[in-house]
Write a protein that holds these residues in place. Structure first.
Motif, PDB file in Angstrom:
ATOM      1  N   THR B  11     -18.918  -8.988   7.213  1.00 10.65           N
ATOM      2  CA  THR B  11     -18.469  -9.815   6.102  1.00 10.65           C
ATOM      3  C   THR B  11     -18.566 -11.288   6.509  1.00 10.65           C
ATOM      4  OG1 THR B  11     -16.819  -8.085   5.911  1.00 10.65           O
ATOM      5  CG2 THR B  11     -16.648  -9.912   4.383  1.00 10.65           C
ATOM      6  N   SER B 428      -6.588  -7.051   5.555  1.00 11.91           N
ATOM      7  CA  SER B 428      -6.426  -7.513   4.182  1.00 11.91           C
ATOM      8  C   SER B 428      -7.618  -8.361   3.763  1.00 11.91           C
ATOM      9  CB  SER B 428      -5.122  -8.285   4.020  1.00 11.91           C
ATOM     10  OG  SER B 428      -5.221  -9.514   4.681  1.00 11.91           O
ATOM     11  N   GLN B 429      -8.214  -9.077   4.731  1.00  5.68           N
ATOM     12  CA  GLN B 429      -9.420  -9.839   4.424  1.00  5.68           C
ATOM     13  C   GLN B 429     -10.578  -8.903   4.112  1.00  5.68           C
ATOM     14  OE1 GLN B 429     -10.221 -13.319   5.016  1.00  5.68           O
ATOM     15  NE2 GLN B 429      -8.089 -13.904   5.257  1.00  5.68           N
ATOM     16  N   GLN B 432     -10.712  -7.345   0.641  1.00  2.40           N
ATOM     17  CA  GLN B 432     -11.207  -8.146  -0.469  1.00  2.40           C
ATOM     18  C   GLN B 432     -12.676  -7.852  -0.733  1.00  2.40           C
ATOM     19  OE1 GLN B 432     -10.442 -12.151   0.621  1.00  2.40           O
ATOM     20  NE2 GLN B 432      -8.239 -11.987   0.266  1.00  2.40           N
ATOM     21  N   ARG B 433     -13.378  -7.405   0.317  1.00  2.00           N
ATOM     22  CA  ARG B 433     -14.811  -7.164   0.168  1.00  2.00           C
ATOM     23  C   ARG B 433     -15.097  -5.713  -0.153  1.00  2.00           C
ATOM     24  NH1 ARG B 433     -18.862 -11.241   0.378  1.00  2.00           N
ATOM     25  NH2 ARG B 433     -17.587 -13.091   0.623  1.00  2.00           N
ATOM     26  N   TYR B 435     -13.540  -1.620  -0.038  1.00  2.00           N
ATOM     27  CA  TYR B 435     -12.221  -1.053  -0.235  1.00  2.00           C
ATOM     28  C   TYR B 435     -11.716  -0.270   0.956  1.00  2.00           C
ATOM     29  CZ  TYR B 435     -12.766  -2.760  -4.851  1.00  2.00           C
ATOM     30  OH  TYR B 435     -12.937  -3.602  -5.901  1.00  2.00           O
TER      31      TYR B 435
END
Lengths: 134, 440
Positions: B11, B428-429, B432-433, B435
């Protein structure tokens, strides 16, 4: 149009609330009476529905009422702690294991990274500054 | 799970943050190895070797928190300690001094001003500590006077006062850089900068300390310590994940012709809302007497000196353990009261039409939250204190000396706590991308 319609609904709600008026806090949202009234109504409804939280409220009230001796208060404090701990959601076994493994792996990775860095830097510094003299 | 670690790197923005944090760690470790000007690297290395065989330990905690940089008299010798001490002092003062409290209530601008004060105080403390340590190094006390044949700061043609002041200035500047590194990590990287740097320091000490246990005591003790470590890790994860969920109902509201809200969520109140900060605070306060001891006259010990020397600074003495225990309890409540403000949460809920079923919005809600928080923090604080103290007690019983300190509860607690926090932030980051994080 919509405004007046809502007013009508409010009238009914207000009537319902009149009995409990002192129990409902209405210092906020004075201008948005529609939503305030809706909130009141839900508050009243949930209050009658929810037994579990009602008992909570009772304990809050009790705490400020009478004042027994120091041991009594400590005893009650402990009982309240136990009561709160019962409502705590503890991690499941699976959750616990995954988190623990992930943390161990993460720490292991960091240990290796930092260890290698230190080794490299120590070598480099020794090379630059030499063994030193007496 | 490994694939998740890889996908964290795939990411783009997360990769940037991770690499940034790693870069900061690299700079931190470089500064921790780099000797200050005027310090003979080779001599210091010899001394450390000598002292490690003997009975050192006066500075073991401090050395641990600076990642071994202190005894090496490196540029980052002071580590992040002055910053921590300064922030404790300022947070304690906020309660006492009305002007600071006013600043804190002002929000962003006031907070920035408090941060500014913290930085100034940090530099002041750094100058103080740096001078103390340089003085100790010159007199040989830093290495318990066992290392007089290898002077850490050898005589040169440059006058001594110049060398000494250059070292003090360098160390102070180093502390400033560390402070900046920490804030950058908080800002642009992953995790809380202060915690990440402490984590790195402890991580740097663990392998060598573990190895020294293995060589001096053999495999069985080593295996036992690893096992204790694993148990502590599981216990910490268990307690950090436990939370009390306070239900919150949001009222439906009409905006124009649409209905909004009507959802129900919960406020997660963790059993240990404070994280590992109380432990860091308590242990860094407990090192102050050690520092004071070095500044006192050792040749004419008075009652205070003997008390501190006999009880307060011994890791496995009951006075030390009791004080440590109480400090952790205090700081847990203190830190929770700073970070979680029930009145603010209640006000926010009221603003958006949320309420706890059965509790009126506004003041009763904030009282209710306060009630739960104060009850639930009690076991949280006890857990922190027990985990931090128990291994010390245990080791005291087994009869080991404080050489094993890095494997005591404090270090493991900090390592696991910071690790868990960081991993969850990465998670948590990642969420966002895609699941699927690695904490399925």
């Amino acid at each position: 149009m919509a405004e007046s319609k809502r007013r009508d609904e409010d009238a009914v709600d207000e009537h319902l609330d009149e009995v409990l008026d002192d129990a409902v806090d209405d210092d906020s949202l004075d201008d948005e009476d529609a939503s305030a009234a809706a909130r009141k109504a839900t508050a009243v409804r949930t209050k009658s529905k929810d037994d579990g939280d009602k008992t909570d409220k009772k304990t809050v009230k009790d705490a400020s009422d009478d004042r027994p001796g120091i041991f009594g208060r400590i005893g009650r404090f402990i009982r309240e702690i136990v009561a709160e701990l019962r409502k705590v959601i503890w991690p499941t076994r699976k959750e616990l294991l995954t988190y623990a493994t992930v943390v161990v792996v993460f720490v292991a990775i960091m240990l290796t990274v930092v260890g290698l860095l230190d080794l490299g830097f120590a070598k480099a510094v020794l090379f630059v500054f030499g063994k030193g003299q007496k | 799970m490994l694939s998740a670690f890889l996908s964290a790197f795939r990411t783009p923005d997360l990769r940037k943050k991770l690499l940034f944090t790693l870069g900061m760690i690299v700079i931190y470790r470089l500064g921790a190895t780099l000797p200050s000007p005027g310090v003979s690297y080779g001599n210091v290395q010899q001394c450390i070797k000598l002292v490690q065989n003997g009975s050192n330990g006066v500075f073991s905690l401090l050395n641990l928190f600076s990642g071994g940089a202190l005894l090496q008299l490196s540029v980052f010798a002071l580590g992040i300690m002055p910053y921590i001490t300064a922030s404790i002092i300022l947070q304690l003062l906020t309660v006492v001094i009305p002007r600071l409290e006013q600043l804190r209530k002002e929000g962003q601008a006031g907070q920035a001003k408090i941060t500014q004060y913290t930085r100034y105080l940090t530099l002041g403390l750094a100058i103080l500590q740096a001078s103390a340590f340089v003085a100790l190094a010159r007199s040989g006390q830093l290495f318990n006077n066992q290392c007089d044949q290898f002077p850490a700061i050898p005589q040169t043609k440059i006058p001594m006062w110049l060398t000494v002041s250059v070292i003090v200035i360098t160390m102070t500047a180093g502390t400033g850089v560390i402070m900046w590194l920490g804030e950058m990590v908080t800002d642009k990287g992953i995790g809380n900068g202060m915690s990440v740097l402490i984590f790195t320091s402890i991580a740097a000490r663990l392998p060598s300390e573990g190895w020294s246990i293995k060589t001096s005591r053999g495999w069985p003790v080593f295996a036992l310590i690893i096992a204790i470590g694993l148990i502590v890790i599981t216990a910490v994860v268990f307690m950090e994940q436990a939370q009390r969920r306070v239900p919150v109902q949001y009222a439906k509201r009409m905006v124009g012709r649409r209905m909004y809200g009507g959802t129900s969520t919960y406020i997660p109140l963790k059993v240990n809302q404070a994280g590992v900060i109380p432990v860091i605070f308590a242990s860094s306060l407990l090192y102050l007497p050690q520092l004071a001891l070095q500044l006192m006259d050792a040749n004419h010990p008075n009652a205070l000196y003997t008390f501190i020397d006999r009880h307060l600074i011994k890791q496995n003495d009951w006075v030390n353990i009791t004080v440590y225990f109480l400090l952790i309890l205090f700081f847990t409540y203190f830190y929770v009261s700073i970070t979680f403000n029930p009145t603010e949460v209640a006000d926010n809920m009221k603003k958006y039409g949320g309420f706890v079923p059965g509790i009126r919005p506004g003041k009763p809600t904030s009282e209710y939250l306060d009630f739960i928080l104060s009850r639930i923090t009690a076991p949280g604080a006890l857990y922190l204190a027990i985990i931090a103290v128990l291994p010390n007690l245990f080791m005291g019983l087994v009869g080991n000396n404080k050489q094993n300190f890095p494997f005591g509860g404090t270090a493991v607690l900090i390592i696991v706590g910071v690790g868990l926090e960081t991993v969850k932030q990465i998670e948590s980051q990642l969420m966002q991308r895609n699941y699927e994080g690695f904490l399925r």
